[in-house]
Write a protein that holds these residues in place. Sequence first.
Motif, mmCIF file in Angstrom:
data_model
loop_
_atom_site.group_PDB
_atom_site.id
_atom_site.type_symbol
_atom_site.label_atom_id
_atom_site.label_comp_id
_atom_site.label_asym_id
_atom_site.label_seq_id
_atom_site.Cartn_x
_atom_site.Cartn_y
_atom_site.Cartn_z
ATOM 1 N N ILE A 39 -18.217 -5.527 4.101
ATOM 2 C CA ILE A 39 -16.930 -6.174 3.876
ATOM 3 C C ILE A 39 -15.858 -5.101 3.776
ATOM 4 N N PHE A 40 -14.811 -5.253 4.587
ATOM 5 C CA PHE A 40 -13.678 -4.329 4.552
ATOM 6 C C PHE A 40 -12.435 -5.066 4.065
ATOM 7 N N ASN A 41 -11.724 -4.458 3.143
ATOM 8 C CA ASN A 41 -10.425 -4.961 2.726
ATOM 9 C C ASN A 41 -9.367 -3.942 3.140
ATOM 10 N N ILE A 42 -8.453 -4.364 4.006
ATOM 11 C CA ILE A 42 -7.369 -3.473 4.415
ATOM 12 C C ILE A 42 -6.247 -3.600 3.384
ATOM 13 N N GLY A 43 -6.091 -2.570 2.587
ATOM 14 C CA GLY A 43 -5.089 -2.564 1.538
ATOM 15 C C GLY A 43 -3.841 -1.828 1.966
ATOM 16 N N SER A 44 -3.390 -0.924 1.121
ATOM 17 C CA SER A 44 -2.160 -0.181 1.393
ATOM 18 C C SER A 44 -2.040 0.945 0.379
ATOM 19 N N MET A 45 -1.313 1.992 0.759
ATOM 20 C CA MET A 45 -0.970 3.005 -0.236
ATOM 21 C C MET A 45 -0.168 2.390 -1.373
ATOM 22 N N SER A 46 0.469 1.247 -1.105
ATOM 23 C CA SER A 46 1.218 0.545 -2.149
ATOM 24 C C SER A 46 0.302 -0.085 -3.192
ATOM 25 N N GLY A 47 -1.003 0.006 -2.993
ATOM 26 C CA GLY A 47 -1.957 -0.429 -3.996
ATOM 27 C C GLY A 47 -2.422 0.715 -4.872
ATOM 28 N N HIS A 48 -1.821 1.894 -4.673
ATOM 29 C CA HIS A 48 -2.207 3.078 -5.443
ATOM 30 C C HIS A 48 -1.034 3.683 -6.211
ATOM 31 N N ARG A 49 0.198 3.350 -5.807
ATOM 32 C CA ARG A 49 1.378 3.823 -6.516
ATOM 33 C C ARG A 49 2.527 2.856 -6.258
ATOM 34 N N VAL A 50 3.477 2.816 -7.174
ATOM 35 C CA VAL A 50 4.626 1.926 -7.027
ATOM 36 C C VAL A 50 5.846 2.785 -6.705
ATOM 37 N N ILE A 51 6.386 2.614 -5.507
ATOM 38 C CA ILE A 51 7.532 3.420 -5.113
ATOM 39 C C ILE A 51 8.824 2.806 -5.659
ATOM 40 N N PRO A 52 9.856 3.617 -5.872
ATOM 41 C CA PRO A 52 11.117 3.110 -6.432
ATOM 42 C C PRO A 52 11.958 2.363 -5.399
ATOM 43 N N SER A 53 11.412 1.290 -4.882
ATOM 44 C CA SER A 53 12.121 0.429 -3.941
ATOM 45 C C SER A 53 11.815 -1.011 -4.329
ATOM 46 N N SER A 54 12.787 -1.692 -4.890
ATOM 47 C CA SER A 54 12.545 -3.006 -5.488
ATOM 48 C C SER A 54 12.007 -4.023 -4.492
ATOM 49 N N PHE B 219 6.698 -6.611 -5.543
ATOM 50 C CA PHE B 219 5.731 -7.708 -5.615
ATOM 51 C C PHE B 219 4.615 -7.497 -4.593
ATOM 52 N N TYR B 220 4.983 -7.023 -3.410
ATOM 53 C CA TYR B 220 3.971 -6.687 -2.403
ATOM 54 C C TYR B 220 2.983 -5.680 -2.968
ATOM 55 N N SER B 221 3.509 -4.663 -3.653
ATOM 56 C CA SER B 221 2.649 -3.647 -4.252
ATOM 57 C C SER B 221 1.691 -4.274 -5.256
ATOM 58 N N ALA B 222 2.184 -5.237 -6.036
ATOM 59 C CA ALA B 222 1.318 -5.914 -7.007
ATOM 60 C C ALA B 222 0.144 -6.596 -6.316
ATOM 61 N N THR B 223 0.394 -7.209 -5.162
ATOM 62 C CA THR B 223 -0.702 -7.864 -4.441
ATOM 63 C C THR B 223 -1.709 -6.844 -3.919
ATOM 64 N N LYS B 224 -1.232 -5.662 -3.538
ATOM 65 C CA LYS B 224 -2.146 -4.651 -3.011
ATOM 66 C C LYS B 224 -2.929 -3.959 -4.125
ATOM 67 N N PHE B 225 -2.358 -3.883 -5.323
ATOM 68 C CA PHE B 225 -3.150 -3.435 -6.472
ATOM 69 C C PHE B 225 -4.267 -4.438 -6.728
ATOM 70 N N ALA B 226 -3.971 -5.725 -6.541
ATOM 71 C CA ALA B 226 -4.994 -6.756 -6.710
ATOM 72 C C ALA B 226 -6.122 -6.580 -5.698
#
Length: 251
Positions: free
Chosen positions: A141-156, A160-167
């Motif tokens: 099973i592969f889940n394609i995530g994002s670097m946004s699931g590892h850090r929150v960049i200062p761009s509002s 919320f997208y980042s929160a989903t990728k942390f999930a």
Amino acid sequence: MDRWTGRVALVTGASVGIGASIAQKLVEGGMKVIGVARNFQAIADAAKKLEGAKGQLIPMKCDVTKEEDILKVFANIRKNYGGVDVLINNAGLAHDAPLLDPSSKTSDWKNMLDVNVLGIAICSREAYKSMKERGIDDGHIFNIGSMSGHRVIPSSKGHFYSATKFAVKAMTEGTRQELREAKSHIRVTHVSPGVVETEFAYRFTGPDSQTYKNLMALQAEDISSSVIHALTAPAHVEINDILIRPTEQSS
């Protein structure tokens, strides 16, 4: 890829970008690939181009925000192809919907949760069910995530997208743990791309996006190559987390 020849993979979001590239590589490696997306025609066109390849691309229409669509796909695969051996949870999207902006739409937040989180959870559950009922102990099973699931960049706009990728990151590790509890040898891999030159930025920030003009971005093939690397690792090797960024990307 020899041990995967003739076996079945399901790729979500297979009509464009990373998903399309992964589907193509798996077909070229000899797999029967069920490619799903809302844009059925794009996958059907890709299937025609891949005629004569070692494997086969089979297009199916599916909206991963609708559980009934997902269940129909798995029922179709079970009836006609036996079941799923490899799952690539690739479908994902982002909306410009900051956490505190009064103009942010709750519907955009729900859409990101439905695609980026619940879609993955439902597909993973059904894929495991398919593997377990057939005694498949070497699936992946592969889940394609994002670097946004590892850090929150200062761009509002991306918070919320980042929160989903942390999930997604948390679900991947949770899936791994549950498989170990079940004494299963099914493997799980989380792939976290940085900036990849696809349609993603244009859909997210608009047609005038400058994202790909500021650095030498990754290409979809860079990500699909990482998927193949993890898939073809020896059975006793589980590559759990791949972080892949352009060399020029700072965060």
